[in-house]
Design a protein around this motif. Structure first.
Motif, PDB file in Angstrom:
ATOM      1  N   LEU A  20       0.822  -1.205   0.000  1.00  0.00           N
ATOM      2  CA  LEU A  20       0.000   0.000   0.000  1.00  0.00           C
ATOM      3  C   LEU A  20       0.863   1.264   0.000  1.00  0.00           C
ATOM      4  N   ASN A  21       0.260   2.342  -0.464  1.00  0.00           N
ATOM      5  CA  ASN A  21       0.868   3.670  -0.362  1.00  0.00           C
ATOM      6  C   ASN A  21       1.325   3.904   1.090  1.00  0.00           C
ATOM      7  N   GLY A  22       0.483   3.545   2.031  1.00  0.00           N
ATOM      8  CA  GLY A  22       0.809   3.617   3.453  1.00  0.00           C
ATOM      9  C   GLY A  22      -0.187   2.767   4.214  1.00  0.00           C
ATOM     10  N   ASN A  23       0.131   2.415   5.467  1.00  0.00           N
ATOM     11  CA  ASN A  23      -0.751   1.503   6.203  1.00  0.00           C
ATOM     12  C   ASN A  23      -1.833   2.263   6.972  1.00  0.00           C
ATOM     13  N   ARG A  24      -2.707   2.889   6.190  1.00  0.00           N
ATOM     14  CA  ARG A  24      -3.923   3.534   6.685  1.00  0.00           C
ATOM     15  C   ARG A  24      -5.057   3.178   5.728  1.00  0.00           C
ATOM     16  N   THR A  25      -6.293   3.137   6.235  1.00  0.00           N
ATOM     17  CA  THR A  25      -7.424   2.843   5.353  1.00  0.00           C
ATOM     18  C   THR A  25      -7.551   3.888   4.248  1.00  0.00           C
ATOM     19  N   TYR A  26      -7.066   5.093   4.508  1.00  0.00           N
ATOM     20  CA  TYR A  26      -7.062   6.165   3.507  1.00  0.00           C
ATOM     21  C   TYR A  26      -6.320   5.743   2.233  1.00  0.00           C
ATOM     22  N   TYR A  27      -5.368   4.832   2.366  1.00  0.00           N
ATOM     23  CA  TYR A  27      -4.505   4.450   1.247  1.00  0.00           C
ATOM     24  C   TYR A  27      -4.854   3.080   0.640  1.00  0.00           C
ATOM     25  N   LEU A  28      -5.989   2.531   0.992  1.00  0.00           N
ATOM     26  CA  LEU A  28      -6.295   1.170   0.550  1.00  0.00           C
ATOM     27  C   LEU A  28      -6.457   1.039  -0.959  1.00  0.00           C
ATOM     28  N   GLY A  29      -6.677   2.147  -1.657  1.00  0.00           N
ATOM     29  CA  GLY A  29      -6.929   2.071  -3.093  1.00  0.00           C
ATOM     30  C   GLY A  29      -5.712   2.187  -3.978  1.00  0.00           C
ATOM     31  N   ARG A  30      -4.543   2.386  -3.399  1.00  0.00           N
ATOM     32  CA  ARG A  30      -3.372   2.598  -4.265  1.00  0.00           C
ATOM     33  C   ARG A  30      -2.090   2.102  -3.605  1.00  0.00           C
ATOM     34  N   SER A  31      -1.083   1.948  -4.456  1.00  0.00           N
ATOM     35  CA  SER A  31       0.254   1.576  -4.025  1.00  0.00           C
ATOM     36  C   SER A  31       1.160   2.802  -4.137  1.00  0.00           C
ATOM     37  N   GLN A  32       2.460   2.560  -4.221  1.00  0.00           N
ATOM     38  CA  GLN A  32       3.464   3.564  -4.551  1.00  0.00           C
ATOM     39  C   GLN A  32       4.421   2.885  -5.521  1.00  0.00           C
ATOM     40  N   PRO A  33       5.458   3.564  -6.008  1.00  0.00           N
ATOM     41  CA  PRO A  33       6.380   2.875  -6.928  1.00  0.00           C
ATOM     42  C   PRO A  33       6.827   1.528  -6.355  1.00  0.00           C
ATOM     43  N   PRO A  34       6.768   0.471  -7.148  1.00  0.00           N
ATOM     44  CA  PRO A  34       6.986  -0.883  -6.637  1.00  0.00           C
ATOM     45  C   PRO A  34       8.463  -1.197  -6.397  1.00  0.00           C
ATOM     46  N   LEU A  35       8.843  -1.297  -5.135  1.00  0.00           N
ATOM     47  CA  LEU A  35      10.246  -1.482  -4.778  1.00  0.00           C
ATOM     48  C   LEU A  35      10.479  -2.654  -3.827  1.00  0.00           C
ATOM     49  N   LEU A  36       9.448  -3.437  -3.562  1.00  0.00           N
ATOM     50  CA  LEU A  36       9.618  -4.564  -2.641  1.00  0.00           C
ATOM     51  C   LEU A  36      10.679  -5.537  -3.132  1.00  0.00           C
TER      52      LEU A  36
END
Length: 212
Positions: free
Chosen positions: A56-72
């Motif tokens: 997730l973009n961040g670990n908040r429900t606010y961010y459940l719809g998107r990611s961020q640049p994929p770096l895992l």
């Protein structure tokens, strides 16, 4: 599920675990030998992929719809290079394909030109175009002409090339020669499309590609 470091130096700045911020935190942690904390970050992001299909973009429900640049994948590769526990990377490895194929190559990210775009999948408090732009990590910028969903962003697609390259290296390290070959081919396929569509000879520069 595991303790993590927040960006910004203290919880007074941010108390969320962000997507690509965490990768750059990992670079510092690896330089200082803190494999324990990097391992926590990898396991937390693997947990997100298991739960939501993406980091997730961040670990908040606010961010459940998107990611961020994929770096895992890159964080996992660097952790392994630094002597991190191969069992942890083996746990993360199948989830890399899950995220890449199931999220970044899913219909909502697909374009007619074989590259990915960015989107937010929920009704965000932001305008849809801005919420999608936030998934690029560049919140907010004029380079996408007002709507990143009409673009195949260089940042996103170059990050996906690197993701495939990193996953290939992990596959090699874990003894999956066939997987490594597939991932290298995927990295070259996407890189080839970027070179074909985004390079401008006259400008001597790579430019964003509007697929609409």
């Amino acid at each position: 599920p595991h303790p993590h470091l927040a960006p910004g130096g203290s919880e007074a700045a941010f108390n969320e675990m962000y997507g690509w911020d965490t990768h750059f935190i990992n670079l510092g942690l690896l330089a200082h030998g803190r494999l324990d904390l990097v391992q926590n970050h990898l396991l937390n992001h693997a947990h997100m992929v298991e739960q939501y299909g993406r980091v997730l973009n961040g670990n908040r429900t606010y961010y459940l719809g998107r990611s961020q640049p994929p770096l895992l994948a890159d964080s996992a590769r660097l952790f392994l290079r630094a002597g991190g526990d191969a069992a942890v990377v083996r746990q993360v490895y199948p989830l890399l394909e899950w995220e890449y194929r199931g999220y970044w190559e899913a219909e909502h990210h697909a374009t007619p030109v074989g590259l990915a775009t960015n989107r937010d999948l929920i009704d965000s408090p932001l305008r849809p175009a801005l919420a999608a732009e936030a998934e690029t990590g560049l919140d907010f910028t004029a380079i996408y002409g007002g709507d990143v969903r009409e673009c195949a962003p260089l940042l996103t697609n170059c990050a996906l090339v690197r993701y495939a390259e990193a996953t290939a290296e992990i596959a090699d390290a874990l003894g999956d020669a066939g997987g490594a070959q597939r991932w290298r081919a995927e990295a070259e396929r996407r890189a080839g499309r970027i070179r074909e569509l985004c390079w401008d000879d006259a400008a001597g520069f790579f430019l964003e590609y509007n697929h609409v």
